[in-house]
Design a protein around this motif. Structure first.
Motif, PDB file in Angstrom:
ATOM      1  N   ASP A 109      30.410  40.245 -12.031  1.00 16.01           N
ATOM      2  CA  ASP A 109      30.221  40.561 -13.451  1.00 16.01           C
ATOM      3  C   ASP A 109      29.635  39.345 -14.171  1.00 16.01           C
ATOM      4  OD1 ASP A 109      32.400  38.879 -13.414  1.00 16.01           O
ATOM      5  OD2 ASP A 109      33.670  40.132 -14.697  1.00 16.01           O
ATOM      6  N   ARG A 110      28.925  38.507 -13.445  1.00 13.09           N
ATOM      7  CA  ARG A 110      28.370  37.279 -14.020  1.00 13.09           C
ATOM      8  C   ARG A 110      27.040  37.576 -14.705  1.00 13.09           C
ATOM      9  NH1 ARG A 110      25.711  32.101 -11.988  1.00 13.09           N
ATOM     10  NH2 ARG A 110      26.283  30.638 -13.630  1.00 13.09           N
ATOM     11  N   ILE A 111      26.906  37.070 -15.933  1.00 16.06           N
ATOM     12  CA  ILE A 111      25.721  37.287 -16.765  1.00 16.06           C
ATOM     13  C   ILE A 111      25.093  35.931 -17.068  1.00 16.06           C
ATOM     14  CG2 ILE A 111      24.889  38.191 -18.970  1.00 16.06           C
ATOM     15  CD1 ILE A 111      27.720  39.769 -18.902  1.00 16.06           C
ATOM     16  N   VAL A 112      23.791  35.830 -16.912  1.00 21.39           N
ATOM     17  CA  VAL A 112      23.072  34.584 -17.192  1.00 21.39           C
ATOM     18  C   VAL A 112      22.061  34.819 -18.307  1.00 21.39           C
ATOM     19  CG1 VAL A 112      21.342  32.973 -16.278  1.00 21.39           C
ATOM     20  CG2 VAL A 112      23.374  33.530 -14.927  1.00 21.39           C
ATOM     21  N   CYS A 127      23.909  35.736 -10.047  1.00 21.84           N
ATOM     22  CA  CYS A 127      24.491  36.568 -11.089  1.00 21.84           C
ATOM     23  C   CYS A 127      24.124  38.018 -10.816  1.00 21.84           C
ATOM     24  CB  CYS A 127      23.989  36.143 -12.471  1.00 21.84           C
ATOM     25  SG  CYS A 127      22.203  36.303 -12.679  1.00 21.84           S
ATOM     26  N   ASP A 128      24.549  38.921 -11.707  1.00 18.20           N
ATOM     27  CA  ASP A 128      24.175  40.331 -11.596  1.00 18.20           C
ATOM     28  C   ASP A 128      23.675  40.902 -12.905  1.00 18.20           C
ATOM     29  OD1 ASP A 128      24.866  41.559  -8.767  1.00 18.20           O
ATOM     30  OD2 ASP A 128      26.353  40.020  -9.207  1.00 18.20           O
ATOM     31  N   ALA A 129      23.406  40.024 -13.866  1.00 19.76           N
ATOM     32  CA  ALA A 129      22.768  40.459 -15.108  1.00 19.76           C
ATOM     33  C   ALA A 129      22.024  39.285 -15.728  1.00 19.76           C
ATOM     34  CB  ALA A 129      23.794  41.012 -16.093  1.00 19.76           C
ATOM     35  N   LEU A 130      20.849  39.590 -16.256  1.00 20.00           N
ATOM     36  CA  LEU A 130      20.042  38.615 -16.975  1.00 20.00           C
ATOM     37  C   LEU A 130      19.744  39.156 -18.368  1.00 20.00           C
ATOM     38  CD1 LEU A 130      17.368  37.881 -14.221  1.00 20.00           C
ATOM     39  CD2 LEU A 130      19.063  36.227 -15.035  1.00 20.00           C
ATOM     40  N   ILE A 131      19.767  38.281 -19.371  1.00 19.52           N
ATOM     41  CA  ILE A 131      19.375  38.672 -20.720  1.00 19.52           C
ATOM     42  C   ILE A 131      18.505  37.568 -21.309  1.00 19.52           C
ATOM     43  CG2 ILE A 131      21.404  40.112 -21.144  1.00 19.52           C
ATOM     44  CD1 ILE A 131      22.613  37.831 -22.763  1.00 19.52           C
ATOM     45  N   ARG A 175      28.817  49.563  -6.905  1.00 20.03           N
ATOM     46  CA  ARG A 175      30.189  50.015  -7.139  1.00 20.03           C
ATOM     47  C   ARG A 175      31.054  48.890  -7.692  1.00 20.03           C
ATOM     48  NH1 ARG A 175      34.237  48.755  -4.112  1.00 20.03           N
ATOM     49  NH2 ARG A 175      32.903  48.301  -2.327  1.00 20.03           N
ATOM     50  N   ALA A 176      31.008  47.715  -7.059  1.00 15.07           N
ATOM     51  CA  ALA A 176      31.858  46.610  -7.488  1.00 15.07           C
ATOM     52  C   ALA A 176      31.522  46.171  -8.904  1.00 15.07           C
ATOM     53  CB  ALA A 176      31.734  45.438  -6.514  1.00 15.07           C
ATOM     54  N   GLY A 177      30.223  46.033  -9.182  1.00 14.90           N
ATOM     55  CA  GLY A 177      29.825  45.621 -10.519  1.00 14.90           C
ATOM     56  C   GLY A 177      30.193  46.630 -11.576  1.00 14.90           C
ATOM     57  N   ALA A 178      29.994  47.909 -11.261  1.00 14.58           N
ATOM     58  CA  ALA A 178      30.336  48.957 -12.225  1.00 14.58           C
ATOM     59  C   ALA A 178      31.841  48.958 -12.512  1.00 14.58           C
ATOM     60  CB  ALA A 178      29.898  50.315 -11.709  1.00 14.58           C
ATOM     61  N   LEU A 179      32.659  48.867 -11.466  1.00 15.17           N
ATOM     62  CA  LEU A 179      34.107  48.889 -11.666  1.00 15.17           C
ATOM     63  C   LEU A 179      34.604  47.628 -12.367  1.00 15.17           C
ATOM     64  CD1 LEU A 179      35.368  50.484  -8.323  1.00 15.17           C
ATOM     65  CD2 LEU A 179      35.040  51.576 -10.555  1.00 15.17           C
ATOM     66  N   ASN A 180      33.813  46.549 -12.300  1.00 12.64           N
ATOM     67  CA  ASN A 180      34.142  45.319 -13.032  1.00 12.64           C
ATOM     68  C   ASN A 180      33.455  45.261 -14.392  1.00 12.64           C
ATOM     69  OD1 ASN A 180      35.989  43.856 -11.369  1.00 12.64           O
ATOM     70  ND2 ASN A 180      34.304  43.440  -9.946  1.00 12.64           N
ATOM     71  N   ALA A 181      32.866  46.397 -14.813  1.00 10.92           N
ATOM     72  CA  ALA A 181      32.318  46.549 -16.169  1.00 10.92           C
ATOM     73  C   ALA A 181      31.158  45.607 -16.455  1.00 10.92           C
ATOM     74  CB  ALA A 181      33.418  46.385 -17.219  1.00 10.92           C
ATOM     75  N   LEU A 230      29.272  54.471 -15.033  1.00 11.21           N
ATOM     76  CA  LEU A 230      28.503  53.761 -16.054  1.00 11.21           C
ATOM     77  C   LEU A 230      28.388  54.577 -17.332  1.00 11.21           C
ATOM     78  CD1 LEU A 230      25.689  52.445 -13.690  1.00 11.21           C
ATOM     79  CD2 LEU A 230      27.550  51.091 -14.686  1.00 11.21           C
ATOM     80  N   ARG A 231      28.127  55.870 -17.194  1.00 15.31           N
ATOM     81  CA  ARG A 231      28.022  56.728 -18.381  1.00 15.31           C
ATOM     82  C   ARG A 231      29.361  56.813 -19.107  1.00 15.31           C
ATOM     83  NH1 ARG A 231      24.639  60.227 -15.069  1.00 15.31           N
ATOM     84  NH2 ARG A 231      26.516  61.399 -14.569  1.00 15.31           N
ATOM     85  N   GLN A 232      30.448  56.873 -18.365  1.00 16.64           N
ATOM     86  CA  GLN A 232      31.768  56.930 -18.995  1.00 16.64           C
ATOM     87  C   GLN A 232      32.038  55.649 -19.777  1.00 16.64           C
ATOM     88  OE1 GLN A 232      34.818  58.491 -16.415  1.00 16.64           O
ATOM     89  NE2 GLN A 232      36.489  57.624 -17.639  1.00 16.64           N
ATOM     90  N   GLN A 233      31.609  54.516 -19.247  1.00 15.31           N
ATOM     91  CA  GLN A 233      31.784  53.247 -19.961  1.00 15.31           C
ATOM     92  C   GLN A 233      30.960  53.222 -21.244  1.00 15.31           C
ATOM     93  OE1 GLN A 233      30.608  50.606 -16.815  1.00 15.31           O
ATOM     94  NE2 GLN A 233      32.694  50.414 -15.998  1.00 15.31           N
ATOM     95  N   LEU A 234      29.746  53.735 -21.187  1.00 16.64           N
ATOM     96  CA  LEU A 234      28.903  53.770 -22.387  1.00 16.64           C
ATOM     97  C   LEU A 234      29.450  54.741 -23.425  1.00 16.64           C
ATOM     98  CD1 LEU A 234      25.345  53.653 -20.770  1.00 16.64           C
ATOM     99  CD2 LEU A 234      26.638  51.772 -21.815  1.00 16.64           C
ATOM    100  N   THR A 235      30.005  55.859 -22.962  1.00 18.29           N
ATOM    101  CA  THR A 235      30.633  56.818 -23.875  1.00 18.29           C
ATOM    102  C   THR A 235      31.815  56.177 -24.590  1.00 18.29           C
ATOM    103  OG1 THR A 235      29.958  58.710 -22.533  1.00 18.29           O
ATOM    104  CG2 THR A 235      31.802  59.049 -24.035  1.00 18.29           C
TER     105      THR A 235
END
Length: 251
Positions: free
Chosen positions: A74-77, A91-95, A130-136, A203-208
């Motif tokens: 769930d690491r974001i850079v 990481c698994d997200a870039l912004i 799966r791991a990233g999604a379950l770790n939000a 993922l959709r449930q988290q966004l909802t």
């Protein structure tokens, strides 16, 4: 290189966003042909040629592309001038909100996600297995964009690219128990003794839960395992395969 633009992001003229397919590159079997990952055993020269082909087709400098060493976290850079093509962050997200700085997420069954905030001109690229999604990883990325850029759920646009769907993603009972423990019952499907997971439902449930408007969410309805003639699939290709990508950049 054969790519397509997600329809949710296509109306915006100051952002370029595409998902790639496995076609239009130079890699040889079993990476045929547009593999973009260096870590899967492909010839590095072929991978570099594929990156150059993609950069030319989208009109950016390959050296400015930022990709990731993805670790199912769930690491974001926050991508800035210190990030380079040759030194991808772990990481698994870039912004970012820097213009002409392409962000790339690679996948071969996991969900590649492209995020655009047209109001504050910020973008994100997220790798959600799966791991990233379950770790939000996705909600955490949106939270970080809100903190840094002022992104709101009413303005953000989220496109989920080709990924393995619940028709093909078989899991074991331990994983199913974890999914149920986190409350994502709708993401599970039982077929006799077999258990299947649809990560996009998580993922959709988290966004909802965040009240992201449905019109701001797009899910590309193509299963990479079913369509491994078009996309790379870790499962369908028996683990020896390449990676497609999602790419997004501000103009």
């Amino acid at each position: 290189m054969k790519t397509f633009t997600p329809s949710l992001l296509s109306p915006f003229t100051n952002v370029t966003a595409v998902f790639t397919t496995r076609h239009g590159g130079v890699s040889k079997v079993p990476y045929t042909s547009a593999n973009l990952a260096f870590h899967v055993g492909d010839n590095p020269n072929d991978v570099m040629q594929n990156h150059d082909l993609l950069a030319r087709s989208l009109g950016y400098e390959r050296s400015r592309l930022i990709h990731m060493r993805q670790i199912h976290s769930d690491r974001i850079v926050v991508a800035d001038e210190t990030c380079t093509f040759d030194t991808p962050p772990e990481c698994d997200a870039l912004i970012t909100n820097i213009q002409n700085t392409p962000l790339m997420v690679m996948s071969a069954d996991c969900t590649p996600i492209l995020i655009y905030d047209p109001l504050n001109r910020a973008i994100g690229a997220v790798h959600a297995g799966r791991a990233g999604a379950l770790n939000a990883i996705l909600p955490k990325t949106l939270e970080r964009m809100a903190q840094i850029y002022g992104t709101t759920i009413d303005d953000v646009r989220i496109s989920m690219g080709p990924s393995i769907h619940g028709c093909c993603y078989e899991i074991n009972p331990n994983i199913a128990a974890e999914v149920e423990e986190k409350g994502y019952y709708e993401a599970l499907r039982r077929e006799g003794e077999k258990l299947f997971l649809d990560v996009n439902t998580v993922l959709r449930q988290q966004l909802t839960a965040l009240d992201v408007p449905l019109n701001n969410i797009e899910v590309i309805n193509e299963c990479t395992a079913c369509r491994h003639d078009t996309y790379f699939s870790y499962r369908a290709d028996r683990q020896h395969t390449g990676r497609i990508a999602g790419v997004i950049l501000l103009r």
